[in-house]
Design a protein around this motif. Structure first.
Motif: not given
Length: 579
Positions: A521-522, A560, A562
């Protein structure tokens, strides 16, 4: 008093025991007869005692309905070998008697001429596949040999009957050719058919070859410091492959058809067979599992056993016991529909939120009305958080000493982890992880800001000050040297299912998979994936240059990571108020 369970033939000792009459139909034979593979009577007696116990237990299992006749694979292979030995013994016995008789009673020229004509006629009969006299002769001698061995022709398959008849034919032909050579004063050859060479080495049994392969694997493993767990898995694989092929199967008799039969048996083998059905033969376990609807061994696991079979037969090929490897192209019957990365599912964000805000973590809050204060609080509290925010393997964390929590020159706190492997590493491939006991490879993972806020560095510093040997001193390693075993069992059996509904493909390792999803996702690049989690995205030459393990390089990528919706601020230690 003679030992009725022992019989010596041509210098080799055999085990011979009658099957109880009421079990003959169930077992498909009236007599147990097989070689003990020894020429020493003393050793044969000891082996006979073992065989007595084994067969008494087998008879009892049949009476209780808990055992089945051996598979066709074992029957054909073992039968062929023992029957061949019977024919060989018959040829040598008769050849020796003929030599002794002819030496004592010399024949006249006329007698010799008549004998030569009779022998040439016999040879012609045996070489003519359409001559019924050959069938009668072969049938008579074959029946006699079977009767002597306590066997019944009707209990054998038609395929085996034909093969045995061919061996008898070759034996009779060998005897005739030896007699003919004798009468013609031709003493240039001791034998004519290589199968009946008196000086031939005994055929190597599959058990012996498999044990040679296993010893080579263990020797290599010990020389390279492979884990004991890896060695145990190799032993288990060789043990099952021996059952599939049959210990007494001559290596020279192993062909593609036999390998296919082994593959078919493997496809019917239940998962965790030795745990669920301890003591049961492979065939009995297969039948019982089918009756109970047990899940079968996964295709990826079947592939590992076929790899072991392929390795054993490759050894036979190298030793020139086989012209080629009949298992070289063998693959599991059923293809594995799942990709390796799909075999373990990450936790969903809703599960992550529910777990880390559940009853246990609520009790760990600084202002909790009923604080959690058990001795195992440290690893139970930190292990899920560390796996979620570092992607580290449980064993890497559980074996870590406090000194491996370090700070770089640029003030980046990181975990200096010794690379280890867990069971989950080989779950997707079925292969035993070749963990090195003396591994020196390390991975430096920057500590996530969330862990810093929760006080992880302070926790590690306190452990360092106390001179603790490990970060989680309450844990003990298992017999394979894995420090995470106990904690993983507690999470699997109690902590996870008490907090959330765990899916069929989810386990504690799902935290590591969840971390990888967060990296995706990052938009983390290949270098970051490899440096933080050890996940390789393919190999290029540039991967071997430069220091990709510098935690300062990847701290920004770590920030990043999360998990939307997860708020752990309630777990942060209360800040001291300064006046």
């Amino acid at each position: 008093m003679a030992d009725t369970h022992l019989q010596c033939r041509n210098g080799t000792w055999y085990y011979r025991r009658a099957v109880p009459k009421h079990l003959v139909q169930a077992m498909g034979k009236s007599m147990v007869f097989h070689s003990l593979h020894t020429t020493e009577k003393k050793k044969a007696k000891k082996l006979r005692e073992i065989e007595d116990v084994k067969w008494s237990a087998q008879f009892a299992a049949f009476e209780a309905g808990e055992a089945q006749p051996a598979s066709d694979v074992a029957k054909v292979a073992i039968g062929e070998r023992e029957l061949l030995e019977l024919v060989r013994a018959y040829v040598e016995r008769n050849s020796r008697q003929f030599d002794e008789r002819e030496t004592a009673i010399p024949a006249t020229s006329a007698e010799r001429r008549d004998a030569v004509e009779n022998i040439e006629r016999d040879i012609s009969i045996l070489r003519d596949p359409d001559d019924l006299r050959a069938d009668e002769w072969i049938g008579a001698i074959g029946g006699k040999l079977l009767a002597e061995a306590g066997q019944e022709p009707k209990s054998m398959s038609s395929t085996n009957d034909a093969r045995f008849a061919e061996v008898v034919r070759r034996g009779l032909l060998e005897l005739s050719r030896r007699k003919l050579a004798h009468y013609q004063d031709d003493f240039g050859k001791v034998f004519f058919d290589a199968e009946f060479d008196p000086a031939r080495p005994k055929p190597l049994r599959f058990e012996e070859l498999a044990n040679q392969y296993l010893l080579m694997q263990i020797e290599e493993a010990e020389a390279n410091g492979m884990s004991a767990k890896w060695q145990d898995k190799i032993k288990a694989q060789v043990t099952l492959v021996r059952e599939l092929i049959g210990d007494d199967t001559p290596v020279s008799a192993i062909d593609y058809d036999l390998c296919l039969r082994a593959r078919s048996l493997l496809a019917k083998t239940p998962s965790n067979r030795t745990k669920i059905y301890p003591g049961l033969s492979l065939e009995a376990a297969i039948k019982k599992a089918a009756e109970e609807g047990r899940p079968l061994m996964a295709p990826v696991t079947q592939a590992t056993y076929l790899d072991t079979l392929r390795g054993i037969l490759r050894l036979a090929e190298l030793k020139r016991l086989l012209p080629h490897n009949p298992a070289s192209t063998l693959r599991p019957l059923k293809r594995d529909a799942e990709k390796p990365e799909d075999k373990r599912e990450p936790f969903k964000l809703e599960q992550i939120k529910a777990f880390f805000t559940g009853t246990f973590y609520q009790s760990c809050a600084p202002n909790a009305p009923v604080p959690y204060a058990k001795a195992d609080r440290e690893w139970r509290f930190w292990l899920p958080l560390l796996c979620l925010f570092t992607g580290a393997r449980p064993n890497e964390l559980c074996q870590m000493p406090p000194e491996d929590v370090k700070c770089s020159a640029n003030a980046t706190w990181f975990l200096d982890l010794v690379v280890a492997a867990d069971d989950d590493d080989d779950a997707s491939t079925g292969q035993p992880a070749k963990t090195l006991k003396n591994v020196t490879s390390r991975r430096k993972i920057p500590i996530h800001p969330e862990l810093l806020a929760l006080g992880f560095v302070e926790f590690a510093k306190a452990k360092q000050k106390a001179k603790a040997e490990r970060l989680f001193s309450g844990l003990k390693k298992d017999k394979y040297g894995n420090w995470a075993s106990y904690s993983l069992k507690r999470f699997r059996d109690t902590f996870l299912p008490e907090a959330i509904t765990v899916g069929p493909k989810q386990a504690f390792y799902s935290f590591r998979h969840t971390f990888r999803d967060a990296l995706r996702r990052s938009k983390a690049g290949p270098d970051t994936l490899k440096a933080l989690g050890g996940w390789s995205q393919g190999s290029v030459t540039s991967d071997n240059y430069g220091d990709n393990s510098d935690p300062d390089l990847h701290f920004e990528a770590m920030t990043k990571i999360s998990y939307p919706g997860l708020d752990l601020s309630y777990l942060q230690p209360a800040k001291e108020v300064t006046e």
